[in-house]
Design an enzyme around this catalytic site. Structure first.
Site, PDB file in Angstrom:
ATOM      1  N   ASP A   1      20.885  -8.258   0.831  1.00  0.00           N
ATOM      2  CA  ASP A   1      19.945  -7.418   0.039  1.00  0.00           C
ATOM      3  C   ASP A   1      18.995  -8.243  -0.040  1.00  0.00           C
ATOM      4  O   ASP A   1      18.715  -9.501   0.065  1.00  0.00           O
ATOM      5  CB  ASP A   1      20.647  -7.281  -1.360  1.00  0.00           C
ATOM      6  N   VAL A   2      17.762  -7.769  -0.570  1.00  0.00           N
ATOM      7  CA  VAL A   2      16.426  -8.570  -0.678  1.00  0.00           C
ATOM      8  C   VAL A   2      16.504  -9.630  -1.812  1.00  0.00           C
ATOM      9  O   VAL A   2      15.920 -10.566  -1.843  1.00  0.00           O
ATOM     10  CB  VAL A   2      15.224  -7.464  -0.983  1.00  0.00           C
TER      11      VAL A   2
END
Length: 233
Positions: A102-103
């Site tokens: 995920d970012v």
């Protein structure tokens, strides 16, 4: 080999984009502009794009990346965000992330142009383990929560496989899974009452993050790549 396919194998672009580049008159063969994507060529034909020679089939490479927060795990992004592929110096053709993060997650990510290896490392049937260091809220984590994670947690897309869980401290877990569902670790921890505060991948198959600094990359050695190929079931 057709010219468009030759460019794609050489890491210039996808086959479709290569066809567009050819039709734009940016490709020469033996010093002459060629606009036919179906033109037959080989490594000895002298193919170049914008004057830069194209060698043909690209060498297979694998890079380990310590992904910082704020980078997206993709080779392209329509929102012009920072990409993990931007972290690799030099020109290596098309590199794709293996096992996305995920970012807001950090840690070990692999980048490669080896599609077969990427498939082996990510397909559920091979059960390649991935280990995460997870800091959670609402600690301390109870033994009951740990046992639920170890047994498998019921999520909206089905029950997870059993995880290996080590309680490092009251709010930090080391969690190992071999599935690859979207946001899986975050959802598992949320399901047992402990939302994730920070998540870092520290191991992918036999490969460990080690002392690789955030934002840094290193090319894996041949023995390391071979160990990755043999990982899983």
């Amino acid at each position: 080999m057709r010219l468009a396919k030759f460019l794609a194998h050489g890491g210039v672009a996808s086959r479709r984009t290569s066809e567009e580049i050819i039709r734009e008159g940016r490709v020469t063969v033996g010093g002459e502009i060629v606009t036919d994507p179906a033109r037959d060529v080989d490594a000895s034909s002298g193919v170049a794009v914008d004057g830069v020679p194209v060698a043909g089939e690209e060498a297979r490479v694998v890079f380990a990346v310590n992904k910082p927060m704020g980078y997206v795990s993709t080779a392209k992004d329509t929102h012009d965000r920072r990409k993990v592929t931007d972290l690799v110096p030099g020109r290596h053709g098309r590199l794709y992330p293996v096992g996305r993060l995920d970012v807001d997650s950090t840690g070990l990510l692999l980048l490669t142009n080896d599609g077969a290896l990427a498939h082996r490392l990510t397909h559920p049937s091979f059960e390649v383990a991935k280990t995460y260091k997870v800091k959670v809220a609402k600690g301390p984590v109870s033994q009951r929560a740990v046992e639920r994670l170890r047994a498998g947690v019921k999520l909206e897309d089905g029950r997870t496989a059993p995880a290996r869980v080590v309680r490092v401290s009251g709010t930090v877990l080391e969690l190992t899974i071999h599935e690859g569902r979207k946001h899986q670790v975050r959802r598992m921890c949320e399901a047992v009452g402990h939302p994730v505060v920070a998540l870092e991948r520290v191991k992918f198959g036999p490969l460990e993050l080690g002392d690789l600094a955030p934002g840094k990359t290193r090319r894996l050695s041949a023995p390391e790549v071979e160990r990755l190929r043999r990982s899983g079931v």
